[in-house]
Design a protein around this motif. Structure first.
Motif, short mmCIF file in Angstrom:
data_model
loop_
_atom_site.label_atom_id
_atom_site.label_comp_id
_atom_site.label_asym_id
_atom_site.label_seq_id
_atom_site.Cartn_x
_atom_site.Cartn_y
_atom_site.Cartn_z
N ARG A 105 -0.20 12.17 -7.84
CA ARG A 105 0.04 10.73 -7.79
C ARG A 105 -0.66 9.99 -8.94
NH1 ARG A 105 -4.22 7.70 -4.87
NH2 ARG A 105 -5.96 9.12 -4.57
N PHE B 189 -7.16 14.27 -1.95
CA PHE B 189 -6.83 12.86 -2.18
C PHE B 189 -8.00 12.15 -2.84
CE2 PHE B 189 -6.98 8.45 -0.80
CZ PHE B 189 -5.71 8.00 -1.11
N GLN B 190 -9.21 12.43 -2.33
CA GLN B 190 -10.38 11.73 -2.85
C GLN B 190 -10.75 12.19 -4.26
OE1 GLN B 190 -11.69 9.06 -1.19
NE2 GLN B 190 -12.52 8.81 -3.26
N GLU C 299 -2.75 2.22 10.16
CA GLU C 299 -2.66 1.41 8.94
C GLU C 299 -3.46 0.11 9.12
OE1 GLU C 299 -1.61 2.29 6.04
OE2 GLU C 299 -1.53 0.37 4.98
N ARG D 203 -6.89 -6.05 -4.99
CA ARG D 203 -6.53 -5.00 -4.02
C ARG D 203 -5.02 -4.95 -3.91
NH1 ARG D 203 -8.48 -0.60 -2.08
NH2 ARG D 203 -10.53 -1.57 -1.86
N ARG D 204 -4.45 -3.79 -4.01
CA ARG D 204 -3.00 -3.60 -3.92
C ARG D 204 -2.27 -4.55 -4.88
NH1 ARG D 204 -2.41 -2.68 2.70
NH2 ARG D 204 -2.86 -0.47 2.64
N TYR E 98 -8.10 -3.08 7.60
CA TYR E 98 -9.37 -3.77 7.91
C TYR E 98 -10.49 -3.21 7.03
CZ TYR E 98 -13.56 -1.86 10.24
OH TYR E 98 -14.78 -1.29 10.48
N SER E 99 -10.53 -1.87 6.89
CA SER E 99 -11.63 -1.28 6.12
C SER E 99 -11.55 -1.67 4.65
CB SER E 99 -11.67 0.25 6.31
OG SER E 99 -10.69 0.89 5.52
N GLY F 288 0.85 -1.20 0.00
CA GLY F 288 0.00 0.00 0.00
C GLY F 288 0.88 1.24 0.00
N LYS F 289 0.25 2.39 -0.16
CA LYS F 289 1.03 3.63 -0.19
C LYS F 289 1.48 4.06 1.21
CE LYS F 289 -2.33 5.71 -2.54
NZ LYS F 289 -3.11 4.50 -2.92
N GLN G 53 -19.26 4.91 5.01
CA GLN G 53 -19.35 3.72 4.16
C GLN G 53 -20.83 3.32 3.97
OE1 GLN G 53 -17.32 2.14 2.35
NE2 GLN G 53 -17.79 -0.04 2.25
N MET H 82 -20.24 -5.73 0.08
CA MET H 82 -19.94 -4.30 -0.03
C MET H 82 -19.56 -3.96 -1.48
SD MET H 82 -18.88 -2.85 3.54
CE MET H 82 -19.12 -3.71 5.08
N ASP I 129 -14.35 -3.69 2.77
CA ASP I 129 -14.93 -3.00 1.61
C ASP I 129 -14.93 -3.90 0.37
OD1 ASP I 129 -15.87 -0.44 0.34
OD2 ASP I 129 -14.08 -0.77 -0.87
C1 GRG Z 1 -15.76 -1.32 5.46
C2 GRG Z 1 -15.97 0.19 7.48
C3 GRG Z 1 -15.61 0.01 6.08
C4 GRG Z 1 -15.15 1.06 5.40
C5 GRG Z 1 -14.63 0.99 4.05
C6 GRG Z 1 -11.77 2.23 2.82
C7 GRG Z 1 -13.22 2.21 2.50
C8 GRG Z 1 -14.21 2.36 3.61
C9 GRG Z 1 -13.63 2.00 1.25
C10 GRG Z 1 -12.67 1.80 0.12
C11 GRG Z 1 -13.15 2.56 -1.05
C12 GRG Z 1 -12.74 3.99 -1.06
C13 GRG Z 1 -12.68 4.65 -2.36
C14 GRG Z 1 -12.49 4.60 0.05
C15 GRG Z 1 -12.04 5.96 0.18
C16 GRG Z 1 -10.73 5.91 0.83
C17 GRG Z 1 -9.69 5.33 -0.08
C18 GRG Z 1 -9.37 6.00 -1.34
C19 GRG Z 1 -9.12 4.22 0.30
C20 GRG Z 1 -7.94 3.65 -0.40
O1 GRG Z 1 -6.83 4.24 0.23
P1 GRG Z 1 -5.38 4.25 -0.40
O2 GRG Z 1 -5.45 4.68 -1.83
O3 GRG Z 1 -5.02 2.70 -0.35
O4 GRG Z 1 -4.50 5.03 0.50
P2 GRG Z 1 -3.63 1.98 -0.11
O5 GRG Z 1 -3.86 0.58 -0.64
O6 GRG Z 1 -2.55 2.69 -0.87
O7 GRG Z 1 -3.40 1.99 1.37
#
Ligand code: GRG
Length: 297
Positions: free
Chosen positions: A295, A220-221, A79, A100-101, A84-85, A49-50, A160, A94, A89
């Motif tokens: 990025r 970021f989003q 982290e 993933r990664r 976990y999330s 992951g990042k 979420q 969900m 997810d």
């Molecule tokens: C299941 C409680 C629960 C929550 C899930 C993390 C999440 C919430 C959903 C993933 C989908 C998403 C677009 C979430 C927004 C946050 C996001 C961009 C997560 C990914 O984070 P990065 O890009 O991942 O930092 P790495 O893999 O680099 O750590």
């Protein structure tokens, strides 16, 4: 001294190495943890992951004058909650993702039950870590409360839940921002606040970190949504085009691509402005904000 993109890349590499070594150490769960569960925990946590949230913890501590090592347990704890999330997810109930990664998601590699339990174990391990590795106990308790609030029903989990209902809801930019403030922003803020708290930051320093985190989280989003439209699946290590394909609200969908890019620029400028009072130790956080905007993964 200004941080160039190559010095930032070196700094990030070193920080990731430091974080990965600590994650490796903290995720060895001896005696009583079934082999397949332990394997699933480490498979997901140690995947590439990042490490953005733990990096924020360490840089916030440094920006407030504390050696980053002291903040390592908090960096690893956030982290773990993030991981976990992601595991949950990706579950069929969900977002139903196979990748993933850059690897099969946890439930594809193992099975759904083990993936749910690996997520649960990471969430609980995070609080075990904070409560046993952060000293004094009052500081550990403040960190536990900070992380629990950010990961709880009003923030990450609530965001979420609302996001999963997204397709039915009214498509509006304020609603989209509110969801991301809870899903992404809250964990960014908790990272920065925990780093600051461990460094015994002043109230003004914490305010600067929080303002920075709010702008950075949103930037970021927006970038994440832009990458979902035009990013490279192999580089990102996850499926692209899935949000638009599912009729989900996204920034490029609501604002258009160019306006979304302009928004990122404004947010990053605001984030850098917010941490100016932390000078001269704010330069790496500034460079990180610019990196987040540019990025490609
Ligand atoms: C299941 C409680 C629960 C929550 C899930 C993390 C999440 C919430 C959903 C993933 C989908 C998403 C677009 C979430 C927004 C946050 C996001 C961009 C997560 C990914 O984070 P990065 O890009 O991942 O930092 P790495 O893999 O680099 O750590």
């Amino acid at each position: 001294m200004p941080v160039t993109s190559s010095t930032l890349a070196d700094q990030l590499r070193q920080l990731r190495q430091q974080i990965d070594l600590a994650l490796d150490r903290y995720s060895v769960i001896e005696e009583g943890c079934p082999d397949d569960l332990g394997e699933a925990i480490r498979y997901s946590l140690l995947a590439p992951g990042k490490r953005l949230r733990p990096i924020l913890v360490l840089l916030a501590a440094e920006a407030c004058g504390c050696p980053s090592e002291r903040a390592l347990p908090a960096a690893c704890a956030i982290e773990m909650v993030h991981c976990y999330s992601l595991i949950h997810d990706d579950l069929p109930a969900m977002d139903d993702d196979d990748l993933r990664r850059g690897r099969p998601s946890c439930h594809r590699q193992f099975n759904e039950a083990i993936a749910i339990l690996a997520g649960d174990a990471l969430l609980t391990r995070a609080f075990e870590l904070l409560s046993t590795e952060i000293h004094p106990p009052q500081l550990a308790a403040r960190c536990c409360a900070e992380l629990a609030k950010a990961a709880g029903a009003r923030q990450l989990i609530g965001g979420q839940a609302d996001d999963l209902r997204g397709v039915e809801g009214k498509q509006h930019i304020d609603r989209l921002k509110a969801i991301h403030q809870r899903k992404t922003g809250a964990m960014f803020l908790a990272s920065l606040r925990m780093g600051g708290m461990i460094a015994e930051a002043s109230t003004n320093q914490l305010v600067s970190l929080v303002e920075y985190g709010a702008k950075l989280g949103l930037a970021f989003q927006v970038v994440d949504d832009l990458l979902d439209v035009g990013g490279d699946e192999a580089r990102l290590g996850k499926r692209v085009g899935k949000d638009a394909g599912r009729g989900k609200m996204t920034f490029p969908g609501l604002l258009g691509v160019d306006a979304s890019r302009d928004l990122v620029k404004r947010l990053v400028d605001d984030a850098c402005h917010a941490i100016a009072p932390l000078a001269p130790r704010q330069t790496t956080l500034e460079a990180l904000a610019r990196y987040v905007a540019e990025r490609d993964r």
